[in-house]
Every structure is written in structure tokens, then in C-alpha cells.
Design a protein around this motif. Structure first.
Motif, PDB file in Angstrom:
ATOM      1  N   ILE A 175       0.856  -1.178   0.086  1.00  0.00           N
ATOM      2  CA  ILE A 175       0.018  -0.135  -0.037  1.00  0.00           C
ATOM      3  C   ILE A 175       0.908   1.246   0.047  1.00  0.00           C
ATOM      4  N   THR A 176       1.925   1.433   0.802  1.00  0.00           N
ATOM      5  CA  THR A 176       2.729   2.327   0.838  1.00  0.00           C
ATOM      6  C   THR A 176       3.437   2.750  -0.543  1.00  0.00           C
ATOM      7  N   ALA A 177       3.908   1.454  -1.161  1.00  0.00           N
ATOM      8  CA  ALA A 177       4.601   1.937  -2.489  1.00  0.00           C
ATOM      9  C   ALA A 177       3.609   2.552  -3.425  1.00  0.00           C
ATOM     10  N   VAL A 178       2.271   1.926  -3.574  1.00  0.00           N
ATOM     11  CA  VAL A 178       1.564   2.191  -4.749  1.00  0.00           C
ATOM     12  C   VAL A 178       0.946   3.782  -4.251  1.00  0.00           C
ATOM     13  N   VAL A 179       0.826   4.237  -3.009  1.00  0.00           N
ATOM     14  CA  VAL A 179       0.444   5.270  -2.706  1.00  0.00           C
ATOM     15  C   VAL A 179       1.458   6.391  -3.245  1.00  0.00           C
ATOM     16  N   LEU A 180       2.757   6.062  -2.707  1.00  0.00           N
ATOM     17  CA  LEU A 180       3.956   6.947  -3.127  1.00  0.00           C
ATOM     18  C   LEU A 180       4.073   6.992  -4.712  1.00  0.00           C
ATOM     19  N   ALA A 181       3.767   5.797  -5.374  1.00  0.00           N
ATOM     20  CA  ALA A 181       3.689   5.972  -6.799  1.00  0.00           C
ATOM     21  C   ALA A 181       2.824   6.741  -7.486  1.00  0.00           C
ATOM     22  N   LEU A 182       1.533   6.787  -6.954  1.00  0.00           N
ATOM     23  CA  LEU A 182       0.396   7.573  -7.557  1.00  0.00           C
ATOM     24  C   LEU A 182       0.761   9.075  -7.063  1.00  0.00           C
ATOM     25  N   LEU A 183       1.116   9.314  -5.763  1.00  0.00           N
ATOM     26  CA  LEU A 183       1.453  10.536  -5.441  1.00  0.00           C
ATOM     27  C   LEU A 183       2.367  11.428  -6.294  1.00  0.00           C
ATOM     28  N   PHE A 184       3.383  10.667  -6.561  1.00  0.00           N
ATOM     29  CA  PHE A 184       4.578  11.469  -7.411  1.00  0.00           C
ATOM     30  C   PHE A 184       4.104  11.481  -8.686  1.00  0.00           C
ATOM     31  N   ALA A 185       3.370  10.478  -9.353  1.00  0.00           N
ATOM     32  CA  ALA A 185       2.757  10.739 -10.648  1.00  0.00           C
ATOM     33  C   ALA A 185       1.828  11.736 -10.824  1.00  0.00           C
ATOM     34  N   GLY A 186       1.150  12.009  -9.843  1.00  0.00           N
ATOM     35  CA  GLY A 186       0.455  13.192  -9.880  1.00  0.00           C
ATOM     36  C   GLY A 186       1.069  14.552  -9.749  1.00  0.00           C
ATOM     37  N   THR A 187       2.042  14.425  -8.883  1.00  0.00           N
ATOM     38  CA  THR A 187       2.923  15.619  -8.899  1.00  0.00           C
ATOM     39  C   THR A 187       4.012  15.739 -10.034  1.00  0.00           C
ATOM     40  N   ALA A 188       4.262  14.792 -10.659  1.00  0.00           N
ATOM     41  CA  ALA A 188       4.907  15.095 -11.858  1.00  0.00           C
ATOM     42  C   ALA A 188       3.858  15.356 -13.113  1.00  0.00           C
ATOM     43  N   THR A 189       2.696  14.926 -13.145  1.00  0.00           N
ATOM     44  CA  THR A 189       1.980  15.516 -13.998  1.00  0.00           C
ATOM     45  C   THR A 189       1.617  17.207 -13.877  1.00  0.00           C
ATOM     46  N   VAL A 190       1.303  17.570 -12.620  1.00  0.00           N
ATOM     47  CA  VAL A 190       1.020  18.916 -12.355  1.00  0.00           C
ATOM     48  C   VAL A 190       2.432  19.723 -12.715  1.00  0.00           C
ATOM     49  N   ALA A 191       3.224  19.104 -12.420  1.00  0.00           N
ATOM     50  CA  ALA A 191       4.829  19.903 -12.675  1.00  0.00           C
ATOM     51  C   ALA A 191       4.802  20.101 -14.290  1.00  0.00           C
ATOM     52  N   SER A 192       4.587  19.020 -15.036  1.00  0.00           N
ATOM     53  CA  SER A 192       4.642  19.143 -16.598  1.00  0.00           C
ATOM     54  C   SER A 192       3.850  20.033 -16.937  1.00  0.00           C
ATOM     55  N   ALA A 193       2.516  20.172 -16.546  1.00  0.00           N
ATOM     56  CA  ALA A 193       1.486  20.974 -17.020  1.00  0.00           C
ATOM     57  C   ALA A 193       1.903  22.429 -16.667  1.00  0.00           C
ATOM     58  N   GLY A 194       2.595  22.619 -15.491  1.00  0.00           N
ATOM     59  CA  GLY A 194       2.964  23.994 -15.293  1.00  0.00           C
ATOM     60  C   GLY A 194       4.290  24.319 -16.096  1.00  0.00           C
ATOM     61  N   ARG A 195       5.104  23.394 -16.484  1.00  0.00           N
ATOM     62  CA  ARG A 195       6.099  23.823 -17.409  1.00  0.00           C
ATOM     63  C   ARG A 195       5.408  24.245 -18.868  1.00  0.00           C
ATOM     64  N   ASP A 196       4.448  23.521 -19.357  1.00  0.00           N
ATOM     65  CA  ASP A 196       3.741  23.584 -20.353  1.00  0.00           C
ATOM     66  C   ASP A 196       3.104  25.151 -20.444  1.00  0.00           C
ATOM     67  N   SER A 197       2.599  25.632 -19.486  1.00  0.00           N
ATOM     68  CA  SER A 197       1.767  26.862 -19.368  1.00  0.00           C
ATOM     69  C   SER A 197       3.101  27.862 -18.944  1.00  0.00           C
ATOM     70  N   GLY A 198       3.812  27.535 -18.470  1.00  0.00           N
ATOM     71  CA  GLY A 198       4.871  28.594 -18.175  1.00  0.00           C
ATOM     72  C   GLY A 198       4.635  29.711 -17.095  1.00  0.00           C
ATOM     73  N   ALA A 199       3.639  29.172 -16.487  1.00  0.00           N
ATOM     74  CA  ALA A 199       2.904  30.263 -15.208  1.00  0.00           C
ATOM     75  C   ALA A 199       3.638  29.666 -13.981  1.00  0.00           C
ATOM     76  N   GLY A 200       4.676  30.633 -13.366  1.00  0.00           N
ATOM     77  CA  GLY A 200       5.069  30.521 -12.228  1.00  0.00           C
ATOM     78  C   GLY A 200       6.043  29.561 -11.966  1.00  0.00           C
ATOM     79  N   VAL A 201       6.473  29.057 -12.959  1.00  0.00           N
ATOM     80  CA  VAL A 201       7.510  27.739 -13.077  1.00  0.00           C
ATOM     81  C   VAL A 201       8.828  28.062 -13.415  1.00  0.00           C
ATOM     82  N   ASP A 202       9.784  28.002 -12.746  1.00  0.00           N
ATOM     83  CA  ASP A 202      11.176  28.006 -12.983  1.00  0.00           C
ATOM     84  C   ASP A 202      11.407  27.122 -14.218  1.00  0.00           C
ATOM     85  N   ASP A 203      11.995  27.841 -15.260  1.00  0.00           N
ATOM     86  CA  ASP A 203      11.999  27.095 -16.678  1.00  0.00           C
ATOM     87  C   ASP A 203      13.366  26.645 -17.061  1.00  0.00           C
ATOM     88  N   ARG A 204      14.175  26.381 -15.649  1.00  0.00           N
ATOM     89  CA  ARG A 204      15.695  26.021 -16.148  1.00  0.00           C
ATOM     90  C   ARG A 204      15.586  24.450 -16.258  1.00  0.00           C
TER      91      ARG A 204
END
Length: 256
Positions: A15-44
Motif C-alpha cells: 500500500i505504501t509503495a502504491v500510494v507513493l507511486a500515485l502521489l509522485f505521478a500526480g505531482t509529475a503531471t502537475v509539474a509538467s503542466a506547469g512547465r507547458d503553461s509557463g506560469a510561475g514555474v522555473d523554466d531552467r
């Protein structure tokens, strides 16, 4: 150790492993969307020789072997507890591997770079050796194999990045050699279970050392968060594997 306790620990680790995987998958999706939009994200964007890129490339390879070993043991034993653990490890690490390769694509960096040695991004002086790999705590993990354990069976195991010898297909700390993989393919039943648990404990120790290296060196916040999650989840699985080995009259291997 009772069967009920063992199953509970297996389920908790899964359960711990699955929850962590889902958590970081969601975080990565949000981060990727932020980079695509260029809003408030460090573009380095990380460079090809950065710790971010090196960790993503190397850990993707490291994870792939864990997935391979887990599928091998799944077909080599009828033990539901080991098969369940193997499935959880394969599923979690395949998902994380996809994230790492996805970041390399997002950064416009190659997944394989000719002429670059494995672990070149992880300087040995940073102190992420075997001591970063495992803290077994004060519990009883002495095992029942040959020799007398005291405190933890992990003593003497050296799977840090410094001085790792690349040989027989073992490219990075903790990775099994081609010979060991062939032994695992031929093993059956209890012998396969023990060998898998020993090889995967080594594998996790090396992986934790690498993940801790990313925590200390990587600059991408999402990648650092994933690395931190790897450390937590794999240390938990190592404790579980020590218990499973003890129940089978064995214990983790010591460094040769």
C-alpha cells in the motif's frame, strides 16, 4: 513471526509503495503542466551532465533489472507472499521508471548517452555510501542462517556508489550480475525465494544510496521528492525482506 503479521507487513509495504507511486505521478503531471503553461514555474532545464539527468538515466536502468528479477521469481515459486511482494516491486518500479524516462523526454535529453559512465553524476566524497542504504533500527533481524548476527544482518554490506566495480552486467551499486540472474532463472521454490530476496535486498540498498544521492544533488523539486519516496519505500521493503528471509532460515548476504 506469525503468518498474520507477515501478511500484514506485506500488505502495508504494498500500500505504501502504491500510494507513493500515485502521489509522485500526480505531482509529475502537475509539474509538467506547469512547465507547458509557463506560469510561475522555473523554466531552467537540467543539462545532460547534471545530477538530475544522471539519476534519471541510471535509476531507470536500475529499476528495469528489479522488474526483470521480480517477473522471474513470480514464475519460479508458488509462495503467495513472495509473489505478491514481487508484483508490488515490479509494478511500482515500472511506474517510477516511466516517470524518470518521461522527465528526460520533457527535458529534451537522451535516455542513453554514449561515453558517459554509470554513476558519473554521483561524486564519492558526498558520503552516500552503504550507511545511507539501510537503517534496520533496533528490531530483531538477526536471521537464522549461518553465522551469528547482532543488531542487523546488514552490517558489512557495502553497496554505495564509491568504488563500485562494473562487472558481469552489474553496472551500478546493488545490481545483480548476469551470472546471478541466470542462477535466479534456474532456481525453483524456496531456493528461488531466498535468492530473490537476497538479490533484491542488495538491489534496494544500492537504489537507496543512489536515491539519497539525488536528494542531495538534484535540483528539480519533483525529482527530489520522488527520490525521497524511493528511500522511504525501499527501506520499508528491506525490513520486510529481512523478515521473509528469516522465516526461510536465511538472511541478507554480506559483502564479498
Amino acid at each position: 513471526m506469525s503468518a498474520a503479521r507477515s501478511v500484514t507487513r506485506t500488505q502495508w509495504a504494498a500500500i505504501t509503495a502504491v500510494v507513493l507511486a500515485l502521489l509522485f505521478a500526480g505531482t509529475a503531471t502537475v509539474a509538467s503542466a506547469g512547465r507547458d503553461s509557463g506560469a510561475g514555474v522555473d523554466d531552467r532545464t537540467p543539462s545532460a551532465d547534471s545530477a538530475d539527468a544522471g539519476f534519471a538515466r541510471d535509476m531507470a536502468v536500475h529499476h528495469q533489472q528489479a522488474v526483470e528479477m521480480s517477473f522471474i521469481v513470480r514464475d519460479s515459486t508458488d509462495d503467495e507472499e513472495v509473489r505478491r511482494l514481487a508484483y508490488d516491486i515490479a509494478n511500482t518500479q515500472a511506474n517510477q521508471r516511466g516517470m524518470l524516462l518521461g522527465w528526460l523526454d520533457m527535458w529534451g535529453l537522451p535516455k542513453v548517452e554514449a561515453g558517459r559512465e554509470p554513476m558519473a553524476w554521483m561524486a564519492p566524497e558526498a558520503g552516500t555510501g552503504a550507511d545511507a542504504g539501510m537503517d534496520m533500527g533496533s528490531g530483531d533481524h538477526s536471521g537464522t542462517g549461518s553465522g551469528t548476527g547482532s543488531g542487523t544482518d546488514m552490517e558489512g554490506m557495502d553497496h554505495g556508489s564509491a568504488g563500485h566495480e562494473v562487472r558481469d552486467g552489474s553496472l551500478m551499486p546493488g545490481m545483480a550480475t548476469k551470472t546471478e540472474l541466470e542462477q535466479l532463472r534456474k532456481a525453483r521454490g524456496k531456493q528461488a525465494e531466498i535468492l530473490y530476496l537476497q538479490l533484491m535486498t542488495d538491489h534496494h540498498m544500492g537504489g537507496v544510496s543512489m536515491a539519497q544521492g539525488c536528494v542531495e544533488r538534484c535540483e528539480d523539486g519533483t525529482e527530489k521528492a520522488l527520490a525521497e519516496g524511493m528511500v522511504t519505500a525501499q527501506q520499508s521493503e528491506m525490513r520486510l525482506m529481512a523478515d521473509l528471509l528469516k522465516a526461510r532460515g536465511a538472511k541478507p548476504r554480506t559483502a564479498s
